[in-house]
Write a protein that holds these residues in place. Sequence first.
Motif, PDB file in Angstrom:
ATOM      1  N   ARG A   6       0.861  -1.192   0.000  1.00  0.00           N
ATOM      2  CA  ARG A   6       0.000   0.000   0.000  1.00  0.00           C
ATOM      3  C   ARG A   6       0.891   1.234   0.000  1.00  0.00           C
ATOM      4  O   ARG A   6       1.893   1.280   0.707  1.00  0.00           O
ATOM      5  CB  ARG A   6      -0.890   0.011   1.236  1.00  0.00           C
ATOM      6  CG  ARG A   6      -1.969  -1.027   1.193  1.00  0.00           C
ATOM      7  CD  ARG A   6      -2.851  -0.902   2.404  1.00  0.00           C
ATOM      8  NE  ARG A   6      -2.030  -0.908   3.615  1.00  0.00           N
ATOM      9  CZ  ARG A   6      -2.121  -1.781   4.587  1.00  0.00           C
ATOM     10  NH1 ARG A   6      -3.006  -2.733   4.534  1.00  0.00           N
ATOM     11  NH2 ARG A   6      -1.338  -1.704   5.640  1.00  0.00           N
ATOM     12  N   LEU A  18      -5.630  10.509  -9.405  1.00  0.00           N
ATOM     13  CA  LEU A  18      -5.439  10.269  -7.980  1.00  0.00           C
ATOM     14  C   LEU A  18      -5.294  11.606  -7.275  1.00  0.00           C
ATOM     15  O   LEU A  18      -4.790  12.571  -7.854  1.00  0.00           O
ATOM     16  CB  LEU A  18      -4.181   9.428  -7.741  1.00  0.00           C
ATOM     17  CG  LEU A  18      -4.191   8.021  -8.331  1.00  0.00           C
ATOM     18  CD1 LEU A  18      -2.803   7.402  -8.271  1.00  0.00           C
ATOM     19  CD2 LEU A  18      -5.208   7.147  -7.588  1.00  0.00           C
ATOM     20  N   ASP A  22      -4.964   9.752  -1.282  1.00  0.00           N
ATOM     21  CA  ASP A  22      -5.440   8.451  -1.773  1.00  0.00           C
ATOM     22  C   ASP A  22      -4.439   7.369  -1.377  1.00  0.00           C
ATOM     23  O   ASP A  22      -3.241   7.622  -1.268  1.00  0.00           O
ATOM     24  CB  ASP A  22      -5.564   8.444  -3.302  1.00  0.00           C
ATOM     25  CG  ASP A  22      -6.784   9.191  -3.815  1.00  0.00           C
ATOM     26  OD1 ASP A  22      -7.565   9.706  -3.006  1.00  0.00           O
ATOM     27  OD2 ASP A  22      -6.935   9.246  -5.047  1.00  0.00           O
ATOM     28  N   VAL A  24      -3.099   3.635  -2.664  1.00  0.00           N
ATOM     29  CA  VAL A  24      -3.107   2.762  -3.834  1.00  0.00           C
ATOM     30  C   VAL A  24      -2.372   1.460  -3.520  1.00  0.00           C
ATOM     31  O   VAL A  24      -1.628   1.363  -2.543  1.00  0.00           O
ATOM     32  CB  VAL A  24      -2.461   3.459  -5.056  1.00  0.00           C
ATOM     33  CG1 VAL A  24      -3.265   4.690  -5.460  1.00  0.00           C
ATOM     34  CG2 VAL A  24      -1.006   3.827  -4.781  1.00  0.00           C
ATOM     35  N   VAL A  87       1.129   0.391 -10.230  1.00  0.00           N
ATOM     36  CA  VAL A  87      -0.035   0.650  -9.386  1.00  0.00           C
ATOM     37  C   VAL A  87      -1.274   0.164 -10.129  1.00  0.00           C
ATOM     38  O   VAL A  87      -1.560   0.622 -11.231  1.00  0.00           O
ATOM     39  CB  VAL A  87      -0.153   2.153  -9.048  1.00  0.00           C
ATOM     40  CG1 VAL A  87      -1.417   2.436  -8.265  1.00  0.00           C
ATOM     41  CG2 VAL A  87       1.089   2.620  -8.293  1.00  0.00           C
ATOM     42  N   ARG A  90      -6.779   1.827  -6.762  1.00  0.00           N
ATOM     43  CA  ARG A  90      -6.894   2.731  -5.618  1.00  0.00           C
ATOM     44  C   ARG A  90      -7.689   1.973  -4.569  1.00  0.00           C
ATOM     45  O   ARG A  90      -8.729   1.389  -4.864  1.00  0.00           O
ATOM     46  CB  ARG A  90      -7.618   4.017  -6.011  1.00  0.00           C
ATOM     47  CG  ARG A  90      -7.721   4.982  -4.828  1.00  0.00           C
ATOM     48  CD  ARG A  90      -8.254   6.327  -5.217  1.00  0.00           C
ATOM     49  NE  ARG A  90      -9.653   6.202  -5.585  1.00  0.00           N
ATOM     50  CZ  ARG A  90     -10.381   7.214  -6.062  1.00  0.00           C
ATOM     51  NH1 ARG A  90      -9.834   8.375  -6.267  1.00  0.00           N
ATOM     52  NH2 ARG A  90     -11.642   7.034  -6.353  1.00  0.00           N
ATOM     53  N   ARG A  97     -10.113  -0.005  -9.949  1.00  0.00           N
ATOM     54  CA  ARG A  97      -8.915  -0.285 -10.745  1.00  0.00           C
ATOM     55  C   ARG A  97      -8.501   0.968 -11.484  1.00  0.00           C
ATOM     56  O   ARG A  97      -9.334   1.782 -11.863  1.00  0.00           O
ATOM     57  CB  ARG A  97      -9.195  -1.371 -11.771  1.00  0.00           C
ATOM     58  CG  ARG A  97      -9.371  -2.717 -11.155  1.00  0.00           C
ATOM     59  CD  ARG A  97      -9.628  -3.776 -12.233  1.00  0.00           C
ATOM     60  NE  ARG A  97      -9.198  -5.034 -11.696  1.00  0.00           N
ATOM     61  CZ  ARG A  97      -8.162  -5.728 -12.137  1.00  0.00           C
ATOM     62  NH1 ARG A  97      -7.488  -5.319 -13.178  1.00  0.00           N
ATOM     63  NH2 ARG A  97      -7.816  -6.848 -11.561  1.00  0.00           N
ATOM     64  N   LEU A  98      -7.202   1.096 -11.708  1.00  0.00           N
ATOM     65  CA  LEU A  98      -6.704   2.231 -12.481  1.00  0.00           C
ATOM     66  C   LEU A  98      -6.549   1.799 -13.925  1.00  0.00           C
ATOM     67  O   LEU A  98      -6.118   0.678 -14.207  1.00  0.00           O
ATOM     68  CB  LEU A  98      -5.358   2.700 -11.933  1.00  0.00           C
ATOM     69  CG  LEU A  98      -5.407   3.258 -10.512  1.00  0.00           C
ATOM     70  CD1 LEU A  98      -4.020   3.682 -10.069  1.00  0.00           C
ATOM     71  CD2 LEU A  98      -6.361   4.437 -10.422  1.00  0.00           C
TER      72      LEU A  98
END
Length: 105
Positions: A6, A18, A22, A24, A87, A90, A97-98
Amino acid sequence: MRRWRRVAVRGPSMSPTLADGDVVLARFGAPVRRGDVVLVRWSARPGQLSVKRAVRPEGAGWWVLGDNPYGSTDSGLLGPAEVLAVVGARLWPTPHRLRRTPDRG
């Protein structure tokens, strides 16, 4: 072996993707692709980790940029970065999902 960690985002450089504060989830050992959000460090600032967007391979590292062109210290100033992790999501405040973005450079 792949490790997960994390990471808290600090600053406005990845806005709107982001935000400051935040949290992630970063995956160490994952392959990097153009458009991925990545955790990096620069040789000029070895004690600082940053979350940026991978644009293209550059020498032994990656050219990375923040999503916020007006509030990011990135490869434009520091040159190529060493990518430590990709990454993928988030975790907080709203988990999701990013997405990878199209090439920017």
